[in-house]
Design a protein around this motif. Structure first.
Motif, PDB file in Angstrom:
ATOM      1  N   GLY A  87       0.811  -1.216   0.000  1.00 48.69           N
ATOM      2  CA  GLY A  87       0.000   0.000   0.000  1.00 48.69           C
ATOM      3  C   GLY A  87       0.840   1.260   0.000  1.00 48.69           C
ATOM      4  O   GLY A  87       2.065   1.211   0.112  1.00 48.69           O
ATOM      5  N   TRP A 134     -10.864  -2.091   7.458  1.00 50.44           N
ATOM      6  CA  TRP A 134     -11.229  -1.867   6.057  1.00 50.44           C
ATOM      7  C   TRP A 134     -12.687  -1.484   5.998  1.00 50.44           C
ATOM      8  O   TRP A 134     -13.411  -1.583   6.991  1.00 50.44           O
ATOM      9  N   GLU A 182       0.724   4.957   2.041  1.00 50.47           N
ATOM     10  CA  GLU A 182       0.083   5.827   3.027  1.00 50.47           C
ATOM     11  C   GLU A 182       0.758   7.177   2.936  1.00 50.47           C
ATOM     12  O   GLU A 182       1.916   7.323   3.303  1.00 50.47           O
ATOM     13  N   ALA A 187      -6.292  -1.879  -2.425  1.00 50.27           N
ATOM     14  CA  ALA A 187      -6.246  -3.083  -1.590  1.00 50.27           C
ATOM     15  C   ALA A 187      -7.258  -4.134  -2.031  1.00 50.27           C
ATOM     16  O   ALA A 187      -7.264  -5.245  -1.515  1.00 50.27           O
ATOM     17  N   ILE A 225      -7.066   0.792   6.243  1.00 50.86           N
ATOM     18  CA  ILE A 225      -6.745   1.016   4.835  1.00 50.86           C
ATOM     19  C   ILE A 225      -7.918   1.690   4.140  1.00 50.86           C
ATOM     20  O   ILE A 225      -9.060   1.255   4.276  1.00 50.86           O
TER      21      ILE A 225
END
Ligand code: TYD
Ligand code: MG
Length: 457
Positions: A302, A332, A304, A372, A367
């Motif tokens: 991922g 999530w 961020e 994702a 997330i």
């Protein structure tokens, strides 16, 4: 002062009503209207009658867009994870709201920030409305920052605080918390919407006028809203939230509004005996310890903010004893999970009906990226089939409703980070093939991605 008039204020959204009602017409929550008396705030406009007076008062001078000076100078506190979330330091005269659950570590973080800022020569004050001076001192000595020249006070009266702040020239002031302050100009209980709004308003006004950077601590309700007023969010320049899952030492600072910087940066901290420790490279943190991945586990590459972060996504699919099977998700979006399950069922012919589905993001991270999707889908399929994913693989990619696997932003950065942490291949959208630092299995459709389970190494 004008005559006080009774109004009913929704404690959830701050909307005012002239009559009591069971439900707020603004946010539709029930039993949130509380009677508060309302008087016009000092300095608010009084009706002007004489035209000559109006023309004298209403002089509005327009300015050009072209500013004479450059970008705002920033005060660097020395806590890098904090500075980055603020956009590279705190802007003088800005008002920041720091929100978070009770006990997550807001006071600890701000004490650390003020101490470091003071040691760097800034004039700072820490005003606590929740704890006594001795308690704050005790924490400072445990964190080893008691020698920092911070002006410390325990006070809840807004008038006293404003007087003190006007007397001296501070660079940075912490108010811990805004819900504990009370103003004698408002006839409402401490912590009520009117009080919080009035106190925040006065403090923000002073911050702008005297160019004091002001950080207000705000508590979060059970529902995750900043207690009482969303109005405070509109008043301040930046809203930061401090998050952490119970039982994990990791804390994440995230910006949800920032007039002076990006909002997608995160700061990662680890809570220990000596306060919060910065985690400059969080990637390894959210991965499980064991090298052998079992079924239901996928590693998502991922992003961020500006940093790539690898996270383990875990799924469990179990037969359900309930008529309506459970869908539980931690870290999530549950709507996103429902969408992925629907795509897996209708486009790939996999059956999740009659089964409980659990999805968990390891380490307490939340997330928000659609990137994702593929990792979550692969974790779910792996759990359903009880077959582990290929070893040393990272996964990323967005899934559309048709089941198409789409490219995402910064794919090269994601793969480079994975390579650094010892991963040797990726399961990714077709576009990831360019500039890949290692072997990439690319798929254009989720159905084809199922063949990844045959690639056992
Ligand atoms: P605190 O900053 O008081 O939380 P908040 O202001 O958000 O309510 O943090 C309290 C928690 O932090 C408490 O559960 C103990 C823990 N803590 C540590 O683990 N180590 C420390 O060095 C400190 C100061 C606190
Ligand atoms: Mg506190």
């Amino acid at each position: 002062m004008s005559k006080a008039q009774a109004v009913f204020v929704c404690q959830s959204c701050g909307m005012t009503h002239t009559k009591w009602a069971g439900q707020c017409s603004g946010c539709l929550s029930w039993n949130t209207l509380v009677q508060e008396s309302f008087s016009a705030p000092p300095g608010s406009l009084k009706p002007e009658t004489s035209p000559s007076k109006i023309s004298r008062l209403s002089k509005l001078n327009f300015e050009t867009l072209d500013a004479p000076d450059e970008a705002p100078q920033r005060m660097v506190t020395g806590i890098e994870e904090f500075d980055r979330v603020c956009g590279g330091g705190i802007v003088p005269g800005s008002a920041i709201l720091l929100a978070g659950d009770p006990g997550v570590g807001k006071s600890t973080l701000l004490l650390q920030v003020t101490a470091h800022a003071a040691l760097r020569g800034l004039k700072v004050a820490y005003i606590s409305g929740e704890e006594a001076v001795e308690q704050v001192r005790g924490r400072a000595s445990r964190m080893g920052v008691s020698k920092a020249p911070v002006d410390l006070a325990a006070e809840t009266s807004l008038r006293t605080i404003l007087d003190a702040l006007k007397r001296d020239t501070y660079d940075l002031v912490i108010i811990d918390s805004i819900q504990t302050l009370w103003s004698d100009a408002i006839d409402a209980a401490q912590g009520s919407v009117s009080q919080v709004r009035a106190c925040a308003g006065e403090l923000v006004r002073l911050a702008k006028k005297n160019r004091i950077a002001m950080i207000l601590v705000g508590h979060v309700t059970k529902e995750g809203q900043i207690a009482g007023p969303r109005v405070v969010e509109h008043m301040v320049d930046a809203v930061l939230s401090f998050e952490g899952e119970r039982g994990y030492p990791f804390r994440i600072l995230r910006g949800s509004k920032n007039r002076f910087g990006a909002t997608d940066e995160i700061g990662v901290f680890e809570m220990g005996d000596g306060g919060l420790r910065e985690v400059p490279n969080p990637s390894a943190l959210f991965l499980g310890d064991n090298d052998e991945r079992s079924s239901g586990s996928a590693v998502f590459a991922g992003i961020e903010g500006s940093r790539p972060v690898l996270v383990e996504i875990q799924a469990l699919v179990a037969p359900s004893a309930l008529g309506t099977p459970r869908r539980a998700v931690v870290g999530w979006d549950s709507g996103r999970l429902a969408m992925i399950l629907a795509v897996l069922e209708s486009r790939c012919g996999l059956g999740f009906g009659g089964k409980d589905v659990y999805l968990n993001v390891a380490g307490g991270l939340k997330i928000n990226e659609p990137a994702a999707d593929l990792a979550a889908a692969m974790a779910l399929v792996s759990a359903l089939l009880d077959r582990p994913l290929p070893k040393a693989s990272v996964i990323f990619g967005e899934i559309s409703l048709s089941g198409e696997v789409r490219g995402v932003s910064r794919m090269e950065a994601r793969m480079k980070e994975a390579l650094k942490l010892g991963f040797s291949n990726a399961i990714a959208p077709v576009a990831a093939q360019d500039n890949a630092p290692f072997e990439v299995k690319t798929y254009s459709h989720l159905v084809n991605a199922m063949s990844a389970f045959d690639l056992q190494s």
